[in-house]
Design a protein around this motif. Structure first.
Motif, PDB file in Angstrom:
ATOM      1  N   ALA A  38      -5.379 185.934  77.236  1.00  0.00           N
ATOM      2  CA  ALA A  38      -4.259 185.121  77.235  1.00  0.00           C
ATOM      3  C   ALA A  38      -3.718 184.888  78.680  1.00  0.00           C
ATOM      4  CB  ALA A  38      -3.134 185.830  76.626  1.00  0.00           C
ATOM      5  N   VAL A  39      -3.788 186.047  79.499  1.00  0.00           N
ATOM      6  CA  VAL A  39      -3.238 185.763  81.051  1.00  0.00           C
ATOM      7  C   VAL A  39      -4.621 184.728  81.480  1.00  0.00           C
ATOM      8  CG1 VAL A  39      -3.345 186.582  82.958  1.00  0.00           C
ATOM      9  CG2 VAL A  39      -2.298 187.996  81.121  1.00  0.00           C
ATOM     10  N   MET A  40      -5.747 184.805  81.200  1.00  0.00           N
ATOM     11  CA  MET A  40      -6.780 184.143  81.674  1.00  0.00           C
ATOM     12  C   MET A  40      -6.270 182.486  81.235  1.00  0.00           C
ATOM     13  SD  MET A  40     -10.929 184.014  80.875  1.00  0.00           S
ATOM     14  CE  MET A  40     -10.432 183.168  79.346  1.00  0.00           C
ATOM     15  N   ALA A  41      -6.101 182.128  80.001  1.00  0.00           N
ATOM     16  CA  ALA A  41      -5.924 181.027  79.589  1.00  0.00           C
ATOM     17  C   ALA A  41      -4.808 180.537  80.497  1.00  0.00           C
ATOM     18  CB  ALA A  41      -5.514 180.839  77.993  1.00  0.00           C
ATOM     19  N   LEU A  42      -3.635 181.002  80.570  1.00  0.00           N
ATOM     20  CA  LEU A  42      -2.440 180.696  81.248  1.00  0.00           C
ATOM     21  C   LEU A  42      -2.799 180.352  83.097  1.00  0.00           C
ATOM     22  CD1 LEU A  42       0.360 183.176  79.918  1.00  0.00           C
ATOM     23  CD2 LEU A  42      -0.015 180.492  79.468  1.00  0.00           C
ATOM     24  N   ALA A  43      -3.790 181.432  83.256  1.00  0.00           N
ATOM     25  CA  ALA A  43      -4.243 181.084  84.523  1.00  0.00           C
ATOM     26  C   ALA A  43      -5.035 179.681  84.960  1.00  0.00           C
ATOM     27  CB  ALA A  43      -4.838 182.132  85.185  1.00  0.00           C
ATOM     28  N   PHE A  44      -5.794 179.878  83.809  1.00  0.00           N
ATOM     29  CA  PHE A  44      -6.743 178.381  83.711  1.00  0.00           C
ATOM     30  C   PHE A  44      -5.744 177.121  83.783  1.00  0.00           C
ATOM     31  CE2 PHE A  44     -10.700 180.206  81.768  1.00  0.00           C
ATOM     32  CZ  PHE A  44     -11.086 180.764  83.085  1.00  0.00           C
ATOM     33  N   MET A  45      -4.915 177.274  83.022  1.00  0.00           N
ATOM     34  CA  MET A  45      -3.797 176.103  82.771  1.00  0.00           C
ATOM     35  C   MET A  45      -3.149 175.686  84.089  1.00  0.00           C
ATOM     36  SD  MET A  45      -0.668 175.344  79.984  1.00  0.00           S
ATOM     37  CE  MET A  45       0.091 176.430  80.840  1.00  0.00           C
ATOM     38  N   LEU A  46      -2.679 176.848  84.850  1.00  0.00           N
ATOM     39  CA  LEU A  46      -1.889 176.490  86.026  1.00  0.00           C
ATOM     40  C   LEU A  46      -2.942 175.993  87.068  1.00  0.00           C
ATOM     41  CD1 LEU A  46       0.406 179.447  85.805  1.00  0.00           C
ATOM     42  CD2 LEU A  46       1.193 177.049  85.255  1.00  0.00           C
ATOM     43  N   VAL A 184      -7.305 176.199  72.495  1.00  0.00           N
ATOM     44  CA  VAL A 184      -8.786 176.271  73.048  1.00  0.00           C
ATOM     45  C   VAL A 184      -8.982 175.356  74.426  1.00  0.00           C
ATOM     46  CG1 VAL A 184     -10.938 175.478  72.653  1.00  0.00           C
ATOM     47  CG2 VAL A 184      -9.585 176.320  70.414  1.00  0.00           C
ATOM     48  N   ARG A 185      -8.017 174.412  74.357  1.00  0.00           N
ATOM     49  CA  ARG A 185      -8.054 173.612  75.586  1.00  0.00           C
ATOM     50  C   ARG A 185      -7.535 174.240  76.752  1.00  0.00           C
ATOM     51  NH1 ARG A 185      -7.683 167.824  75.335  1.00  0.00           N
ATOM     52  NH2 ARG A 185      -9.497 167.355  73.843  1.00  0.00           N
ATOM     53  N   MET A 189      -9.988 175.009  79.911  1.00  0.00           N
ATOM     54  CA  MET A 189      -9.493 174.147  80.684  1.00  0.00           C
ATOM     55  C   MET A 189     -10.551 173.672  82.090  1.00  0.00           C
ATOM     56  SD  MET A 189      -6.885 171.872  81.199  1.00  0.00           S
ATOM     57  CE  MET A 189      -5.935 172.511  80.196  1.00  0.00           C
ATOM     58  N   PRO A 190     -11.118 174.767  82.564  1.00  0.00           N
ATOM     59  CA  PRO A 190     -12.089 174.481  83.598  1.00  0.00           C
ATOM     60  C   PRO A 190     -13.120 173.317  83.275  1.00  0.00           C
ATOM     61  CG  PRO A 190     -11.566 176.760  83.546  1.00  0.00           C
ATOM     62  CD  PRO A 190     -11.192 176.309  82.412  1.00  0.00           C
ATOM     63  N   TYR A 191     -13.706 173.587  81.933  1.00  0.00           N
ATOM     64  CA  TYR A 191     -14.564 172.849  81.181  1.00  0.00           C
ATOM     65  C   TYR A 191     -14.163 171.430  81.145  1.00  0.00           C
ATOM     66  CZ  TYR A 191     -16.838 177.226  80.499  1.00  0.00           C
ATOM     67  OH  TYR A 191     -17.442 178.452  80.221  1.00  0.00           O
ATOM     68  N   VAL A 192     -12.809 171.228  80.449  1.00  0.00           N
ATOM     69  CA  VAL A 192     -12.069 169.957  80.538  1.00  0.00           C
ATOM     70  C   VAL A 192     -12.192 169.169  81.873  1.00  0.00           C
ATOM     71  CG1 VAL A 192     -10.072 169.016  79.762  1.00  0.00           C
ATOM     72  CG2 VAL A 192     -10.953 171.058  78.534  1.00  0.00           C
ATOM     73  N   ASN A 193     -11.736 169.990  82.715  1.00  0.00           N
ATOM     74  CA  ASN A 193     -11.851 169.099  84.058  1.00  0.00           C
ATOM     75  C   ASN A 193     -13.021 168.804  84.905  1.00  0.00           C
ATOM     76  OD1 ASN A 193      -9.123 169.430  84.425  1.00  0.00           O
ATOM     77  ND2 ASN A 193      -9.071 170.810  85.969  1.00  0.00           N
ATOM     78  N   MET A 194     -14.093 169.585  84.590  1.00  0.00           N
ATOM     79  CA  MET A 194     -15.600 169.223  84.830  1.00  0.00           C
ATOM     80  C   MET A 194     -15.938 168.119  84.016  1.00  0.00           C
ATOM     81  SD  MET A 194     -17.591 172.706  85.740  1.00  0.00           S
ATOM     82  CE  MET A 194     -16.768 173.882  84.572  1.00  0.00           C
ATOM     83  N   ILE A 195     -15.649 167.950  82.788  1.00  0.00           N
ATOM     84  CA  ILE A 195     -16.099 166.965  81.985  1.00  0.00           C
ATOM     85  C   ILE A 195     -15.313 165.783  82.186  1.00  0.00           C
ATOM     86  CG2 ILE A 195     -16.207 166.368  79.612  1.00  0.00           C
ATOM     87  CD1 ILE A 195     -17.185 169.131  78.927  1.00  0.00           C
ATOM     88  N   GLY A 196     -14.033 165.863  82.276  1.00  0.00           N
ATOM     89  CA  GLY A 196     -13.137 164.828  82.253  1.00  0.00           C
ATOM     90  C   GLY A 196     -12.470 164.546  80.884  1.00  0.00           C
ATOM     91  N   ALA A 197     -11.117 164.731  80.649  1.00  0.00           N
ATOM     92  CA  ALA A 197     -10.496 164.457  79.021  1.00  0.00           C
ATOM     93  C   ALA A 197     -10.766 163.012  78.731  1.00  0.00           C
ATOM     94  CB  ALA A 197      -9.148 164.789  79.307  1.00  0.00           C
ATOM     95  N   THR A 198     -11.028 162.213  79.610  1.00  0.00           N
ATOM     96  CA  THR A 198     -11.117 160.633  79.023  1.00  0.00           C
ATOM     97  C   THR A 198     -12.564 160.672  78.236  1.00  0.00           C
ATOM     98  OG1 THR A 198     -11.836 160.212  81.125  1.00  0.00           O
ATOM     99  CG2 THR A 198      -9.501 160.085  80.588  1.00  0.00           C
ATOM    100  N   ASN A 199     -13.548 161.463  78.797  1.00  0.00           N
ATOM    101  CA  ASN A 199     -14.774 161.414  77.920  1.00  0.00           C
ATOM    102  C   ASN A 199     -14.716 161.818  76.691  1.00  0.00           C
ATOM    103  OD1 ASN A 199     -17.686 161.591  77.417  1.00  0.00           O
ATOM    104  ND2 ASN A 199     -18.288 162.092  79.384  1.00  0.00           N
TER     105      ASN A 199
END
Length: 269
Positions: A38-46, A184-185, A189-199
């Motif tokens: 949970a902390v990892m997910a929050l850290a990823f988001m920030l 899940v996002r 989040m790091p994968y989302v940034n690498m892929i691009g949310a618009t893809n």
């Protein structure tokens, strides 16, 4: 002259008792893993929101570093827990060798190679369940309708125009898919940034494989725990090396004192 080859010090290890795969620390360990994810997910988001760049290459590099750092933390945490369990096993083994009793619950606390993996998998169940649900129900996300131009607003008071444009102002209810996607996002989040949310197509694939991606931290902890035996062996090896060095130093000092003692009478003559 031939150079002396440096021999690697022989590994020193102590025998230890093997515990159970599940003991009273399993559930507290699972809770620790759950809170850590949970902390990892929050850290990823920030972190990932702050570290979003226009350059795709830079995004890939930075977010890969963030992911790697998270995995290393889980691995190191597991390694420390594994080393503590091996230490417990060594103490219990020494106690039994001395003829002292070892309680069943104390023996269960000793190292077992699968203990860390089981604990981490149990702690990851909530996130994995969310990921699996999303992977099953996920559909390709369509482009939003956007906002209406400001000059249209006065005409929306007319019934025939307002009714036709009403769907622009509808906010869809929070569906199961949307709620699972939110969770899940955050964890991916790091994968989302690498892929691009618009893809959109790539994002759909990401959501389908998210259970496997969210399993990596648990596996990192489990494999780190398995390394506890090696860590304890390194500790014992370093202690043995230190003792040998101290012994050699004492022998060298003793020889030096003996040489000074022999020189004394010779100098008097």
């Amino acid at each position: 002259m031939e150079m002396k080859k440096k021999h690697k010090p022989q590994k020193v290890s102590k025998p230890y008792l093997t515990g159970a795969m599940i003991d009273k620390t399993t559930w507290s360990g699972a809770l620790k893993i759950f809170l850590s994810t949970a902390v990892m997910a929050l850290a990823f988001m920030l972190l990932c929101v702050m570290m979003t760049w226009d350059s795709m290459l830079l995004n890939i590099v930075v977010n890969s570093v963030i992911l790697l750092a998270a995995w290393i933390i889980f691995y190191q945490t597991g390694a420390v827990s594994g080393a503590d369990a091996v230490n417990q096993g060594e103490i219990m083994y020494a106690r039994r060798e001395k003829g002292r009793p070892v309680a069943a619950w104390e023996e269960k606390l000793c190292y077992h190679p699968l203990k860390g993996l089981i604990s981490s998998l149990i702690g990851s169940i909530p996130l994995l369940v969310c990921s699996i649900i999303l992977a099953v129900v996920a559909q390709r996300q369509m482009t939003n309708l956007g906002t209406l131009p400001s000059w249209v607003t006065p005409f929306e008071t007319r019934t025939e125009i307002g009714n036709a444009l009403a769907f622009y102002h509808e906010t869809g209810a929070m569906t199961l898919e949307a709620f699972m996607r939110l969770i899940v996002r955050m964890s991916t989040m790091p994968y989302v940034n690498m892929i691009g949310a618009t893809n959109k197509d790539a994002m759909l694939i990401l959501e389908r494989v998210s259970p496997l991606l969210n399993l990596i931290p648990a596996l990192a902890y489990g494999f780190g725990y398995m390394g506890g035996v090696s860590i304890r062996a390194n500790v014992h090896t370093n202690i043995a090396i230190g003792k040998r060095k101290a012994k050699k130093k004492q022998q060298k000092e003793r020889r030096a004192r003996q040489q000074q003692t022999h020189r004394g009478p010779e100098q008097l003559n």
